[in-house]
Design a protein around this motif. Structure first.
Motif, PDB file in Angstrom:
ATOM      1  N   GLY A  83      -8.828   4.710 -10.055  1.00 44.12           N
ATOM      2  CA  GLY A  83      -8.338   4.729 -11.365  1.00 44.12           C
ATOM      3  C   GLY A  83      -7.498   5.369 -11.015  1.00 44.12           C
ATOM      4  O   GLY A  83      -6.449   5.833 -11.389  1.00 44.12           O
ATOM      5  N   LEU A  84      -7.690   6.867 -11.026  1.00 49.59           N
ATOM      6  CA  LEU A  84      -7.055   7.608 -10.983  1.00 49.59           C
ATOM      7  C   LEU A  84      -5.858   7.809  -9.989  1.00 49.59           C
ATOM      8  O   LEU A  84      -4.642   8.206 -10.340  1.00 49.59           O
ATOM      9  N   PHE A  85      -6.224   7.128  -8.430  1.00 48.24           N
ATOM     10  CA  PHE A  85      -5.041   6.341  -7.619  1.00 48.24           C
ATOM     11  C   PHE A  85      -3.930   5.566  -8.624  1.00 48.24           C
ATOM     12  O   PHE A  85      -2.690   5.352  -8.056  1.00 48.24           O
ATOM     13  N   LYS A  86      -4.811   5.279  -8.998  1.00 44.31           N
ATOM     14  CA  LYS A  86      -3.489   3.758  -9.639  1.00 44.31           C
ATOM     15  C   LYS A  86      -3.152   4.337 -10.435  1.00 44.31           C
ATOM     16  O   LYS A  86      -2.055   3.359 -10.886  1.00 44.31           O
ATOM     17  N   MET A  87      -3.136   5.216 -11.267  1.00 38.61           N
ATOM     18  CA  MET A  87      -2.827   6.072 -12.281  1.00 38.61           C
ATOM     19  C   MET A  87      -1.430   6.207 -11.458  1.00 38.61           C
ATOM     20  O   MET A  87      -0.251   5.779 -12.490  1.00 38.61           O
ATOM     21  N   PHE A  88      -0.920   6.449 -10.253  1.00 38.02           N
ATOM     22  CA  PHE A  88       0.245   6.824 -10.044  1.00 38.02           C
ATOM     23  C   PHE A  88       0.728   6.017  -8.779  1.00 38.02           C
ATOM     24  O   PHE A  88       1.586   6.096  -8.017  1.00 38.02           O
ATOM     25  N   ASN A  89       0.305   4.738  -9.249  1.00 37.36           N
ATOM     26  CA  ASN A  89       0.431   3.526  -8.807  1.00 37.36           C
ATOM     27  C   ASN A  89       0.748   3.076  -7.064  1.00 37.36           C
ATOM     28  O   ASN A  89       1.677   2.934  -6.442  1.00 37.36           O
ATOM     29  N   LEU A  90      -0.515   4.075  -6.381  1.00 44.10           N
ATOM     30  CA  LEU A  90      -0.762   4.165  -5.606  1.00 44.10           C
ATOM     31  C   LEU A  90      -1.452   2.954  -4.850  1.00 44.10           C
ATOM     32  O   LEU A  90      -2.209   1.974  -5.527  1.00 44.10           O
ATOM     33  N   TYR A  92      -3.235   0.074  -1.931  1.00 42.32           N
ATOM     34  CA  TYR A  92      -5.257   1.194  -1.222  1.00 42.32           C
ATOM     35  C   TYR A  92      -4.564   1.390   0.121  1.00 42.32           C
ATOM     36  O   TYR A  92      -6.278   2.174   0.669  1.00 42.32           O
ATOM     37  N   LEU A  93      -3.481   0.794   0.577  1.00 40.19           N
ATOM     38  CA  LEU A  93      -3.386   0.712   2.039  1.00 40.19           C
ATOM     39  C   LEU A  93      -2.882   2.899   1.739  1.00 40.19           C
ATOM     40  O   LEU A  93      -4.206   3.572   2.889  1.00 40.19           O
ATOM     41  N   VAL A  94      -2.682   3.562   0.677  1.00 48.75           N
ATOM     42  CA  VAL A  94      -2.786   5.238   0.854  1.00 48.75           C
ATOM     43  C   VAL A  94      -4.026   5.653   0.191  1.00 48.75           C
ATOM     44  O   VAL A  94      -4.521   6.538   1.009  1.00 48.75           O
ATOM     45  N   PHE A  95      -4.565   5.081  -0.746  1.00 47.16           N
ATOM     46  CA  PHE A  95      -5.945   5.838  -0.718  1.00 47.16           C
ATOM     47  C   PHE A  95      -7.300   5.284   0.163  1.00 47.16           C
ATOM     48  O   PHE A  95      -7.993   6.603   0.657  1.00 47.16           O
ATOM     49  N   ASN A  96      -7.170   4.591   1.131  1.00 44.48           N
ATOM     50  CA  ASN A  96      -8.233   4.230   1.815  1.00 44.48           C
ATOM     51  C   ASN A  96      -7.209   5.560   3.406  1.00 44.48           C
ATOM     52  O   ASN A  96      -8.414   5.842   3.908  1.00 44.48           O
TER      53      ASN A  96
END
Length: 376
Positions: A83-90, A92-96
């Motif tokens: 959810g934190l990563f999604k807040m910055f509109n990142l 899944y590839l960035v998350f991974n």
């Protein structure tokens, strides 16, 4: 093919390291960087890659009112990170990319800080942990790394309160890590008699449904009941017994020269074997719980071999380890080919690497049941 080439390179360097006094620090660093980049930039590699991608796509932003009410089959702490990563509109590839680098860095620190033979440690890591916990089960991979680098030092310093608090915190990433809470209870040293008694008890418990003991541990209890089987995985059990036997043989050969820290790690390693036997009727759960202790092989085996002075025994054990690790690597790749339903599963060389730069190539290797753009 590239994964096989990396295995051959690591094998050759590990053999050189075992047979000479060459310092493999630079080679270790270089190969570890390559594996980290491959893992963080992969696309579709790993059985659950797209499952994790789908989960990420449905998790709301952390500041979204619906976040607290969502129902997703992952632990709350892991969802908070997503959810934190999604807040910055990142995406899944960035998350991974970030999660993989963090996890690999944790394993790197553990090996670099504790191993006396870097390439042997890397061989064990690459053969048994890289594909399962870096390319696939990323939540538990992160939990294992946190245990080795954050929790283990606190246990060794007897900072038990911090150890318990951080373990419970990390259980919000993967609940299986709560199993390590058992370690502070093992103050005594194993000898032949109590080890035999405990092992016999473990085998007896293995044939009894102990689910009621796990009810306080929610997720673990659910997993145990769901995956409970009637047959023990003989190959998995034997592979652990063989490596355990090698560790014990090495330990007895160099007992007087072992540091107290390594003696304690051997004790924890034995605890892991017993836990595996107890839960062996549920192979998936047994493996998930045992891995926190089994991963000590990455430092125990090279460190004990390093201390071994008997040349003939050292040669035999060294080659045995190389053969076992190559076999385990083949098992891991075959498992990945089968589980991800690759079109050509007849040869481990068919496990191809696909990156974010040529992601459409994944269609050539495994079936897709949705368009990639729908879940990016």
């Amino acid at each position: 093919m590239i994964y096989f080439c990396i295995l051959i390179v690591i094998l050759i360097l590990a053999i050189l390291e075992l047979s000479t006094k060459q310092n493999m620090k630079r080679s270790f660093n270089g190969i570890f960087v390559i594996l980290t980049l491959m893992g963080s930039l992969r696309y579709g590699v790993g059985t659950d890659f797209f499952n994790y991608m789908q989960i990420y796509s449905v998790v709301p932003k952390l500041n979204n009112p619906y976040f607290k009410r969502m129902v997703v089959h992952t632990e709350y702490g892991y969802n908070v990170i997503q959810g934190l990563f999604k807040m910055f509109n990142l995406n899944y590839l960035v998350f991974n990319f970030v999660i993989t680098i963090i996890t690999m860095y944790l394993f790197y620190i553990f090996i670099k800080k504790n191993s006396k033979l870097y390439m042997v440690s890397l061989l064990i890591f690459y053969s048994m942990y890289y594909f399962t916990y870096i390319n696939n089960g990323i939540r538990q991979g992160l939990a294992i790394g946190l245990f080795l680098v954050v929790l283990l030092p606190k246990l060794q310093k007897k900072e038990y309160l911090k150890y318990v608090v951080f373990t419970l915190l990390f259980s919000l990433i993967h609940s299986s890590i709560v199993v390590v809470l058992i370690l502070p209870l093992f103050y005594f040293h194993f000898n032949k008699i109590n080890l035999l008694i405990i092992t016999i008890c473990a085998f007896i418990i293995a044939f009894v449904n102990i689910g009621f003991l796990l009810k306080p541990f929610g997720g673990i209890y659910t997993s145990y009941q769901y995956y409970l089987g009637t047959n023990i995985n003989i190959f998995a059990l034997m592979s652990r017994v063989i490596t355990f036997a090698i560790v014990i043989i090495l330990y007895k050969s160099v007992r007087s020269e072992i540091r107290i820290e390594d003696k304690n790690i051997i004790k924890y390693y034995i605890v892991g074997i017993i836990i595996y036997i107890i839960f062996s009727r549920s192979e998936l759960l047994a493996s998930r719980l045992n891995v926190y202790f089994k991963c000590f092989e990455m430092i125990l085996i090279p460190n004990l071999i390093k201390l071994l002075q008997q040349k003939q025994k050292k040669i035999i054990i060294s080659y045995a380890i190389c053969i076992i690790m190559a076999t385990m690597w083949i098992k891991e790749i075959n498992g990945a080919l089968e589980q991800a339903q690759y079109f050509n599963k007849s040869n481990v060389l068919n496990y191809s690497y696909v990156s974010i730069f040529n992601k459409n190539d994944i269609y050539l290797y495994r079936p897709m049941y949705y368009k990639l753009d729908d879940i990016d």
